[in-house]
Design an enzyme around this catalytic site. Structure first.
Site, PDB file in Angstrom:
ATOM      1  N   LYS A 114     -11.024  -9.422   4.173  1.00 44.90           N
ATOM      2  CA  LYS A 114     -10.654 -10.705   3.562  1.00 44.90           C
ATOM      3  C   LYS A 114     -11.233 -10.844   2.159  1.00 44.90           C
ATOM      4  O   LYS A 114     -10.658 -11.540   1.320  1.00 44.90           O
ATOM      5  CB  LYS A 114     -11.077 -11.881   4.455  1.00 44.90           C
ATOM      6  CG  LYS A 114     -10.179 -12.034   5.674  1.00 44.90           C
ATOM      7  CD  LYS A 114     -10.176 -13.444   6.231  1.00 44.90           C
ATOM      8  CE  LYS A 114      -9.231 -13.552   7.426  1.00 44.90           C
ATOM      9  NZ  LYS A 114      -9.333 -14.834   8.122  1.00 44.90           N
ATOM     10  N   LYS A 196      -2.283  -4.289  10.940  1.00 39.66           N
ATOM     11  CA  LYS A 196      -2.021  -5.157  12.089  1.00 39.66           C
ATOM     12  C   LYS A 196      -1.036  -6.271  11.708  1.00 39.66           C
ATOM     13  O   LYS A 196      -0.949  -6.662  10.542  1.00 39.66           O
ATOM     14  CB  LYS A 196      -3.332  -5.719  12.667  1.00 39.66           C
ATOM     15  CG  LYS A 196      -3.908  -6.872  11.909  1.00 39.66           C
ATOM     16  CD  LYS A 196      -4.932  -7.649  12.760  1.00 39.66           C
ATOM     17  CE  LYS A 196      -5.339  -8.886  11.978  1.00 39.66           C
ATOM     18  NZ  LYS A 196      -6.204  -9.811  12.642  1.00 39.66           N
ATOM     19  N   LYS A 199      -0.482 -13.270  10.808  1.00 37.79           N
ATOM     20  CA  LYS A 199       0.292 -14.471  10.498  1.00 37.79           C
ATOM     21  C   LYS A 199       0.156 -14.877   9.040  1.00 37.79           C
ATOM     22  O   LYS A 199       0.927 -15.675   8.543  1.00 37.79           O
ATOM     23  CB  LYS A 199      -0.054 -15.619  11.442  1.00 37.79           C
ATOM     24  CG  LYS A 199      -1.511 -16.024  11.540  1.00 37.79           C
ATOM     25  CD  LYS A 199      -1.601 -17.310  12.346  1.00 37.79           C
ATOM     26  CE  LYS A 199      -2.585 -17.310  13.474  1.00 37.79           C
ATOM     27  NZ  LYS A 199      -3.982 -17.413  13.069  1.00 37.79           N
TER      28      LYS A 199
HETATM   29  P1  AMP Z   1      -6.190 -15.196  14.589  1.00 43.58           P
HETATM   30  O1  AMP Z   1      -4.739 -15.173  14.295  1.00 43.58           O
HETATM   31  O2  AMP Z   1      -6.952 -14.311  13.644  1.00 43.58           O
HETATM   32  O3  AMP Z   1      -6.774 -16.551  14.748  1.00 43.58           O
HETATM   33  O4  AMP Z   1      -6.318 -14.470  16.000  1.00 43.58           O
HETATM   34  C1  AMP Z   1      -6.193 -15.130  17.232  1.00 43.58           C
HETATM   35  C2  AMP Z   1      -6.187 -14.153  18.383  1.00 43.58           C
HETATM   36  O5  AMP Z   1      -5.055 -13.279  18.324  1.00 43.58           O
HETATM   37  C3  AMP Z   1      -7.415 -13.214  18.419  1.00 43.58           C
HETATM   38  O6  AMP Z   1      -7.775 -13.007  19.765  1.00 43.58           O
HETATM   39  C4  AMP Z   1      -6.905 -11.955  17.812  1.00 43.58           C
HETATM   40  O7  AMP Z   1      -7.618 -10.825  18.249  1.00 43.58           O
HETATM   41  C5  AMP Z   1      -5.466 -11.924  18.333  1.00 43.58           C
HETATM   42  N1  AMP Z   1      -4.608 -11.173  17.414  1.00 43.58           N
HETATM   43  C6  AMP Z   1      -4.326 -11.479  16.126  1.00 43.58           C
HETATM   44  N2  AMP Z   1      -3.492 -10.579  15.574  1.00 43.58           N
HETATM   45  C7  AMP Z   1      -3.252  -9.655  16.553  1.00 43.58           C
HETATM   46  C8  AMP Z   1      -2.457  -8.467  16.623  1.00 43.58           C
HETATM   47  N3  AMP Z   1      -1.746  -8.032  15.573  1.00 43.58           N
HETATM   48  N4  AMP Z   1      -2.435  -7.778  17.792  1.00 43.58           N
HETATM   49  C9  AMP Z   1      -3.129  -8.215  18.854  1.00 43.58           C
HETATM   50  N5  AMP Z   1      -3.887  -9.316  18.866  1.00 43.58           N
HETATM   51  C10 AMP Z   1      -3.957 -10.042  17.738  1.00 43.58           C
END
Ligand code: AMP
Ligand code: TRP
Length: 333
Positions: A114, A196, A199
């Site tokens: 980041k 990965k 969003k």
């Molecule tokens: P965040 O979007 O960073 O708040 O992530 C929320 C949850 O989604 C966390 O448990 C992350 O590990 C999971 N996560 C986010 N992106 C991925 C991805 N590309 N594949 C699998 N899990 C994800």
């Protein structure tokens, strides 16, 4: 008090939820709501480490709550709440900051990534982000944290902080375990399968939003990057694109990689991508309908938020009071 084991997890309301969030995290939350005491937060304070548009942040926070419920989390069985509604998170985070070393924080991959992608705003919150996450988890005496693979390092630092604190003051915190699924923990970008699915990606063709229309979903999958071999087989290293699509399909339809290879033997990538797109669209359809209904009922969502915040607060202040006492802060009386 602990009749059942405790689960805690959270997602930032920083964009539209992606298929990665769903398959890496939420899908594993649903089947545990009877067996565990489950607490799921919308971690809006974490989202502030990157600049947010205030009106959008408000809207996305509500939308994420509606999505939690639409995905199948029953608000009666789970505590669903907005992180900023419970002051204990920020309070404990401060304390834990004083038990975390800058050296260990500077090793966090998410911070390094980041710092690169937001080079104009490398703020202190971005650096201490994992400490707030540790506070989230430790406040509830959490046993298990279901997350995607990218959060493994943050879980490790949480355990280190908990153990360090317990070593000084006795058994204050439960030391949590991560739960990272075997399939679906690392959903990759559709156009750049070495990264990965995220969003916050600038190119919407890289991710599937849980709110994308069925047409858009199929189109995005049809455009997904593959390779020139024309054989559907799982090989993360040499065929990252196809392997990613296979892991998505495996999670969505519940088939093994071997069964998928058999299903598409002799078929082309076009057929395969079409089928993956359709399967994802079918899975998301009922979630989208429920989400739409919930978003139209502001009063209902507000009540859930309020009730969740009260329950979260009650649970967490027990831990916070104990921490204050142990470290020598004078009780207010
Ligand atoms: P965040 O979007 O960073 O708040 O992530 C929320 C949850 O989604 C966390 O448990 C992350 O590990 C999971 N996560 C986010 N992106 C991925 C991805 N590309 N594949 C699998 N899990 C994800
Ligand atoms: N850091 C997590 C992410 O980016 C979100 C998060 C914040 C979280 N607090 C948490 C996940 C506590 C699990 C438990 O995905």
């Amino acid at each position: 008090m602990k009749d059942k084991k405790i689960i805690f997890s959270g997602i930032q309301p920083s964009g539209n939820l992606t298929l990665g969030n769903y398959l890496g995290a939420i899908i594993n939350w649903i089947p545990r709501q009877d067996e565990y005491n489950c607490i799921y937060s919308i971690v809006d304070l974490h989202a502030l480490t990157v600049r947010q548009n205030p009106a959008e942040l408000r809207q996305k926070t509500r939308s994420l709550l509606a999505l939690y419920i639409a995905c199948g989390l029953d608000p009666d069985k789970n505590v669903l709440f907005v992180q900023s509604h419970n002051g204990a998170h920020a309070e404990l985070a401060w304390i834990l900051n004083c038990y975390t070393y800058t050296g260990e924080l500077s090793r966090m991959t998410q911070f390094k990534e980041k710092s690169q992608s937001h080079a104009d705003n490398i703020n202190a919150g971005l650096f201490t982000y994992p400490v707030l996450m540790a506070a989230d988890i430790l406040l509830y005496q959490t046993d298990l944290v279901p997350v995607g693979h990218d959060q493994k390092q943050h879980l490790e630092i949480t355990r280190d902080i908990a153990q360090r604190f317990n070593n000084i003051y006795g058994e204050v915190f439960t030391v949590p375990e991560a739960y990272i699924p075997e399939v679906g923990a690392r959903i990759m970008s559709l156009q750049q399968p070495e990264n990965k699915m995220s969003k916050s990606d600038e190119n919407p063709n890289n991710y599937i939003s849980l709110l994308d229309s069925p047409n858009t979903i199929v189109k995005k999958f049809k455009r997904a990057v593959t390779d020139s071999e024309r054989i559907i087989r799982y090989d993360e290293k040499d065929k990252p694109g196809i392997s990613n699509l296979m892991s998505i399909y495996a999670s969505v339809v519940g088939k093994s990689y071997k069964e998928i290879e058999e299903e598409f033997q002799g078929k082309g990538y076009g057929d395969f991508k079409q089928r993956v797109g359709e399967a994802v669209a079918e899975t998301l359809k009922p979630i989208q309908e429920k989400h739409r209904e919930l978003m139209a009922d502001k009063g209902y969502l507000d009540n859930i938020m309020k009730d969740g915040a009260e329950r979260a607060e009650n649970l967490s202040y027990r831990t916070l009071r104990k921490v204050y006492k142990k470290i020598g802060l004078v009780p207010r009386g």
